[in-house]
Design an enzyme around this catalytic site. Structure first.
Site, PDB file in Angstrom:
ATOM      1  N   HIS A  37       1.103  -1.110   0.043  1.00 42.66           N
ATOM      2  CA  HIS A  37       0.135  -0.035  -0.027  1.00 42.66           C
ATOM      3  C   HIS A  37       0.785   1.325  -0.030  1.00 42.66           C
ATOM      4  O   HIS A  37       1.704   1.269   0.807  1.00 42.66           O
ATOM      5  CB  HIS A  37      -1.036   0.011   1.133  1.00 42.66           C
ATOM      6  N   ASP A  39       1.786  -4.811 -20.603  1.00 44.68           N
ATOM      7  CA  ASP A  39       2.746  -5.941 -19.870  1.00 44.68           C
ATOM      8  C   ASP A  39       2.376  -6.168 -18.586  1.00 44.68           C
ATOM      9  O   ASP A  39       2.168  -7.267 -18.127  1.00 44.68           O
ATOM     10  CB  ASP A  39       4.275  -5.274 -20.103  1.00 44.68           C
ATOM     11  N   HIS A  43      -7.570   7.996  -1.531  1.00 38.56           N
ATOM     12  CA  HIS A  43      -6.609   7.180  -0.503  1.00 38.56           C
ATOM     13  C   HIS A  43      -5.450   6.903  -1.041  1.00 38.56           C
ATOM     14  O   HIS A  43      -4.264   7.773  -0.878  1.00 38.56           O
ATOM     15  CB  HIS A  43      -7.454   6.123  -0.065  1.00 38.56           C
ATOM     16  N   HIS A  71       0.928   5.819  -1.041  1.00 41.29           N
ATOM     17  CA  HIS A  71       0.531   7.184  -1.364  1.00 41.29           C
ATOM     18  C   HIS A  71       1.032   7.572  -2.434  1.00 41.29           C
ATOM     19  O   HIS A  71       1.214   8.913  -2.531  1.00 41.29           O
ATOM     20  CB  HIS A  71       0.131   8.142  -0.287  1.00 41.29           C
ATOM     21  N   TYR A 125       8.779 -13.249 -21.245  1.00 42.14           N
ATOM     22  CA  TYR A 125       9.761 -12.210 -20.733  1.00 42.14           C
ATOM     23  C   TYR A 125      10.620 -12.738 -19.859  1.00 42.14           C
ATOM     24  O   TYR A 125       9.986 -13.420 -18.798  1.00 42.14           O
ATOM     25  CB  TYR A 125       9.249 -10.871 -20.406  1.00 42.14           C
TER      26      TYR A 125
END
Length: 218
Positions: A96, A121, A161, A98, A215
């Site tokens: 997580h 991709d 958020h 910001h 890849y």
């Protein structure tokens, strides 16, 4: 309880990638890893500076977000992470952030359109927007699961958020967070130059298939 020292060390080490890649400020952001074979996860402690993080300080929680081992309080997003793990068994890591450009898209509740090959991709299409939810309970996790279930993107922009990313493990979740900010910045800059062209679905599918299955070193 299994020996979690190696997983704690990995989660602590990977947290350094968040400030290193400019994805967080101060103590914001977090990373967690599912404990294989257990209803447990390892997550960052709440409000601890990145330079002060230690493997021993990583908090072991159950999948309701309650601390079961460790002396520090877990991240305020622990219940969110736990909800995702309970409802998405294929997920082994959650990040997580910001990060500025991606969160700017989240503030406007605008998905990031798939306008370049790097997005095709990594994300297989646009990066979607999830609903607004308050911090501290499972509501954010519900929005993450609702938005990402059946979606190729490992990233979601939670409205007003920030970014949540998922992966098979914590390294994959961190990579998705890094790439999310990278494409958010690039698409933003492209948008400043004028109307934004999108890739065709057939090209997106072909690029995604190649990157995911051809890849790199196999």
């Amino acid at each position: 309880m299994p020996d979690l020292a190696p997983l704690r060390a990995q989660v602590c080490r990977l947290h350094a990638e968040l400030p290193r890649n400019g994805l967080v400020a101060w103590t914001s952001g977090n990373l967690s890893a599912r404990v294989p074979g257990e209803e447990l996860m390892v997550i960052k402690p709440s409000g601890v500076a990145y330079d002060d993080l230690t493997a021993e300080g990583m908090v072991v929680c159950d999948l309701q977000g309650n601390a079961v081992e460790g002396t520090l309080q877990p991240s305020s997003d622990a219940a969110t992470h736990g909800y995702v793990y309970r409802h998405m068994p294929e997920v082994g890591g959650i990040a997580h952030t910001h990060s500025a450009h991606a969160t700017a898209w989240a503030i406007h509740a605008r998905p990031i359109p798939c306008a370049l090959t790097a997005m095709a991709d990594e994300f297989g299409g646009e990066i979607p927007v999830g609903p607004f939810a308050r911090i501290g309970g499972e509501e954010i996790g519900q929005g993450v699961v609702q938005t990402l279930t059946g979606c190729r993107s490992p990233a979601v922009l939670m409205r007003a958020h920030g970014v949540f990313t998922i992966g098979a493990g914590p390294r994959e979740a961190i990579k998705a967070a890094v790439m999310c900010e990278d494409v958010a910045r690039t698409v933003h800059l492209a948008h400043l130059l004028g109307e934004l062209p999108h890739l065709d679905r057939t090209d997106i599918d072909a690029l995604y298939e190649r990157y995911q299955n051809v890849y790199g070193q196999r």
